[in-house]
Write a protein that holds these residues in place. Structure first.
Motif, PDB file in Angstrom:
ATOM      1  N   TYR A 241      69.067  54.446  77.612  1.00  0.00           N
ATOM      2  CA  TYR A 241      67.801  53.716  77.733  1.00  0.00           C
ATOM      3  C   TYR A 241      67.421  53.061  76.397  1.00  0.00           C
ATOM      4  O   TYR A 241      66.938  51.936  76.355  1.00  0.00           O
ATOM      5  CB  TYR A 241      66.686  54.655  78.195  1.00  0.00           C
TER       6      TYR A 241
ATOM      7  N   THR B  24      68.890  59.929  77.053  1.00  0.00           N
ATOM      8  CA  THR B  24      68.039  58.950  76.379  1.00  0.00           C
ATOM      9  C   THR B  24      68.823  57.779  75.782  1.00  0.00           C
ATOM     10  O   THR B  24      68.315  56.664  75.727  1.00  0.00           O
ATOM     11  CB  THR B  24      67.230  59.622  75.258  1.00  0.00           C
TER      12      THR B  24
ATOM     13  N   PHE C 196      66.596  63.439  80.848  1.00  0.00           N
ATOM     14  CA  PHE C 196      66.882  62.034  80.547  1.00  0.00           C
ATOM     15  C   PHE C 196      68.042  61.897  79.567  1.00  0.00           C
ATOM     16  O   PHE C 196      67.974  62.413  78.456  1.00  0.00           O
ATOM     17  CB  PHE C 196      65.666  61.351  79.926  1.00  0.00           C
TER      18      PHE C 196
ATOM     19  N   THR D 216      60.524  69.375  87.365  1.00  0.00           N
ATOM     20  CA  THR D 216      61.916  68.969  87.556  1.00  0.00           C
ATOM     21  C   THR D 216      62.548  69.707  88.738  1.00  0.00           C
ATOM     22  O   THR D 216      63.747  69.636  88.944  1.00  0.00           O
ATOM     23  CB  THR D 216      62.752  69.220  86.277  1.00  0.00           C
TER      24      THR D 216
ATOM     25  N   VAL E  82      60.202  55.884  79.485  1.00  0.00           N
ATOM     26  CA  VAL E  82      61.350  56.614  78.939  1.00  0.00           C
ATOM     27  C   VAL E  82      61.526  56.321  77.445  1.00  0.00           C
ATOM     28  O   VAL E  82      61.714  57.238  76.647  1.00  0.00           O
ATOM     29  CB  VAL E  82      62.650  56.271  79.704  1.00  0.00           C
TER      30      VAL E  82
ATOM     31  N   HIS F 134      67.521  56.826  88.700  1.00  0.00           N
ATOM     32  CA  HIS F 134      67.589  56.309  87.342  1.00  0.00           C
ATOM     33  C   HIS F 134      66.289  55.624  86.969  1.00  0.00           C
ATOM     34  O   HIS F 134      65.461  55.331  87.840  1.00  0.00           O
ATOM     35  CB  HIS F 134      68.762  55.333  87.209  1.00  0.00           C
ATOM     36  N   SER F 135      66.102  55.383  85.689  1.00  0.00           N
ATOM     37  CA  SER F 135      64.848  54.770  85.229  1.00  0.00           C
ATOM     38  C   SER F 135      65.057  53.354  84.719  1.00  0.00           C
ATOM     39  O   SER F 135      64.281  52.873  83.904  1.00  0.00           O
ATOM     40  CB  SER F 135      64.197  55.636  84.155  1.00  0.00           C
TER      41      SER F 135
ATOM     42  N   ALA G 211      62.202  61.904  85.732  1.00  0.00           N
ATOM     43  CA  ALA G 211      63.562  62.222  85.276  1.00  0.00           C
ATOM     44  C   ALA G 211      64.447  62.646  86.447  1.00  0.00           C
ATOM     45  O   ALA G 211      65.670  62.529  86.383  1.00  0.00           O
ATOM     46  CB  ALA G 211      63.516  63.316  84.219  1.00  0.00           C
TER      47      ALA G 211
ATOM     48  N   MET H 282      62.813  65.051  76.040  1.00  0.00           N
ATOM     49  CA  MET H 282      63.331  64.114  77.026  1.00  0.00           C
ATOM     50  C   MET H 282      64.673  64.586  77.568  1.00  0.00           C
ATOM     51  O   MET H 282      64.934  64.526  78.759  1.00  0.00           O
ATOM     52  CB  MET H 282      63.494  62.722  76.409  1.00  0.00           C
ATOM     53  N   GLN H 283      65.520  65.056  76.658  1.00  0.00           N
ATOM     54  CA  GLN H 283      66.837  65.560  77.082  1.00  0.00           C
ATOM     55  C   GLN H 283      66.657  66.779  77.981  1.00  0.00           C
ATOM     56  O   GLN H 283      67.326  66.911  78.998  1.00  0.00           O
ATOM     57  CB  GLN H 283      67.656  65.954  75.850  1.00  0.00           C
TER      58      GLN H 283
ATOM     59  N   PRO I 148      70.769  66.924  79.532  1.00  0.00           N
ATOM     60  CA  PRO I 148      70.312  66.182  80.716  1.00  0.00           C
ATOM     61  C   PRO I 148      71.103  66.555  81.972  1.00  0.00           C
ATOM     62  O   PRO I 148      70.531  66.658  83.057  1.00  0.00           O
ATOM     63  CB  PRO I 148      70.556  64.713  80.331  1.00  0.00           C
TER      64      PRO I 148
END
Lengths: 252, 318
Positions: free
Chosen positions: B209, B206, B204, A165, B188, A111-112, A107, B199-200, A75
């Motif tokens: 979350y 993860t 994210f 992205t 997410v 932040h989410s 992403a 996702m990574q 990430p």
């Protein structure tokens, strides 16, 4: 001379006794398409995984934009502008094409930890997502659940997710894998359109595509770079020919 | 605009639940009130499990532990003469969230079967802690001498009031789940269920979350526990036993994993069948087991999924 966006120094990775990446060094210059070719098992996908952070390296360094990112997780590397696609399609099959790409946009939009607002109506996410789908020629397929897309469309979706992205560097792991001639042709033209705006590290088995696209080619054999140069230099390189001929001779 | 079948089922279900107190007083069978309340309380527990299991892909085999902890907070507070609901309830939710944070932080280091086993082990640990708590009744449990007191706002010893409070809270939880699932956060956790490596790769982290989802689910299960304590006027370690966690999983599977209202339907059907079948035979699971197998085999989306037409495009806008 232009500055290298990505610099790999003496990268090493072994699985048990097998050296998948053996003292590999290479530099990818900004704005170029840098292709990495090599026989099966040469360690190309391992290298991509190391560059994206999914695999840790035994030793060596990865420098991106002048920063040592060797210790960063995927990430964090994504945040710095490295996007990858997967050799074996890796998408969210239950989501629509648009949702797949919108999630990639999300992403990189803060932040989410946002628990309340309905995400599907957020133009902030869907507009750039739709644009990315357009770039790869999937605009008309936005609301189809990804599971129901064709193999070629899955490969295009992979690219759209990576593009969403806003990466500085794209790591493309065999984007044409399993494609027919026509689909391959379309993918080549997509990548041609991306060229210039994006720096790309491309792994590909389709030599026609590689020689049509690449500014620079590195040949990988047993995890080690045996040659690096322009397409013409590589074509003329004796060692490369032997490596490939040798592989054909002992194919099993 | 046409209503989806799920919406129709939800409306009918809640309409039926709303008139249960009237039916109970008309037929003079107060047991119906009791039954309806228990259904809805467990529906809250199942809803919370569905958040992490159905949407997040985190199969917790110890979710009932948070129901139990929530109930114990109420029981232990009452034991120390803290009877105000304004203190008990927020405290219960905070304690459950804290435990969920710790348990989640540990178990989310693992995946798959290991995750299942660790959540099970942590929950059983708490079960045995409950058994060994002699000060609070140990194995026998702890009677709740007085229900949570909301200083005249609502009287929970009045069983119909408690019924409608549970009714409203279930609706509230359903609404919260709906918002969560369709938010950025919800995308997410669903993405991480679908494909964590991807996702990574798109950026994210993860873990944080998933952990947050685990904490939210733990707190919501804690609410079910608070209500359960007030419902039964009793708290005991059995509430945390792994079979209770199994019941919650069955409710989610039965109603439809990953559908919003599925767990509510699942909890209702589960309790109804349990009541009806145990009237026929003591070994009611003998009939229930095959029924569950049939549902899982022939209605992969549970009862709600069975009603729903085959989804072609679940993400289409309004």
């Amino acid at each position: 001379m232009t500055e290298a966006l990505l610099k790999v120094e003496n990268l090493r990775k072994s699985f048990g006794g097998v050296l998948a990446t053996d003292n590999l060094s290479l530099a990818v210059e900004t704005g170029q398409i840098h292709a990495v070719i090599g026989p099966n098992g040469a360690g190309k996908t391992t290298m991509i995984a190391q560059l994206a952070g999914a695999l840790s390296s035994d030793s060596g360094r990865v420098l991106f934009d002048g920063e040592d990112i060797s210790a960063l997780a995927p990430p964090a590397r994504s945040r710095r502008g490295i996007a990858r696609t997967f050799q074996i399609t890796s998408i969210f099959y239950e989501f629509t094409a648009l949702e797949n790409v919108a999630l990639a946009v999300q992403a990189h939009d803060g932040h989410s930890f946002r628990f309340w607002r309905e995400v599907r109506n957020e133009g902030r996410l869907t507009d750039p997502a739709q644009a990315a789908l357009e770039t790869v020629g999937l605009a008309g397929r936005a609301n189809i659940v990804a599971r129901n897309l064709s193999h070629g469309e899955h490969r295009q979706l992979e690219i759209a997710m990576a593009l969403a992205t806003k990466p500085k560097l794209l790591l493309l792991d065999e984007p044409m894998a399993g494609m027919g001639a026509e689909e391959t042709q379309e993918m080549v033209s997509i990548l041609k359109r991306l060229k210039g705006d994006h720096t790309i590290l491309l792994i590909e088995h389709d030599m026609d595509a590689v020689f049509a696209l690449a500014d620079k080619i590195t040949v990988l054999v047993y995890g080690n770079s045996i040659a690096s140069g322009t397409p013409d230099e590589i074509r003329a390189n004796e060692e490369v020919r032997t490596a490939y001929l040798g592989e054909e001779g002992t194919a099993n | 605009m046409s209503l989806s079948r799920e919406t129709i089922v939800v409306i009918i279900t809640f309409a039926l639940l709303a008139i249960v107190p009237f039916i109970a007083s008309l037929t003079e069978v107060p047991f119906y009130l009791d039954l309806g309340r228990r259904m809805m309380i467990l529906a809250i527990g199942a809803l919370s499990l569905n958040l992490i299991m159905g949407y997040g892909g985190m199969i917790s085999f110890g979710h009932a532990v948070f129901v139990g902890i929530g109930a114990y907070v109420v029981g232990i507070c009452a034991e120390h003469e803290i009877v105000s609901g304004f203190i008990q309830w927020p405290l219960a939710l905070i304690v459950c969230a804290a435990f969920a944070f710790i348990f989640g932080a540990i178990s989310l280091r693992t995946r798959g079967v290991y995750f299942i086993m660790i959540t099970l082990a942590l929950a059983q640990m708490m079960y045995f802690l409950g058994v060994s708590l002699d000060r609070y009744g140990g194995d026998d449990g702890l009677p709740l001498i007085e229900p949570s007191n909301f200083s005249g706002l609502i009287d929970l010893s009045e069983k119909t009031s408690l019924y409608y409070l549970v009714f409203v809270l279930l609706l509230l939880c359903l609404w919260i789940c709906k918002r969560l699932v369709n938010s950025r956060f919800g995308m997410v956790i669903q993405g991480a269920r679908s494909n964590e490596a991807r996702m990574q790769a798109i950026g994210f982290p993860t873990y944080r979350y998933q952990l947050t989802a685990f904490v939210i689910a733990g707190a919501m299960a804690g609410l079910a526990g608070v209500l359960l304590a007030n419902h039964t006027d009793f708290v005991n370690p059995d509430m945390m036993h792994w079979t209770r966690s199994g019941d919650l999983i069955i409710m989610v599977l039965l109603g439809g994993m990953g559908s919003l209202a599925g767990p509510v339907v699942g909890a209702l059907v589960f309790i109804l069948l349990e009541e009806a079948l145990s009237g026929i035979t003591e070994y009611w699971q003998l009939i229930f087991g095959p029924f569950l197998i049939l549902v899982v085999l022939f209605a992969r989306g549970g009862l709600l999924g069975f009603l729903e037409k085959r989804k072609t495009s679940e993400g289409e806008g309004d």
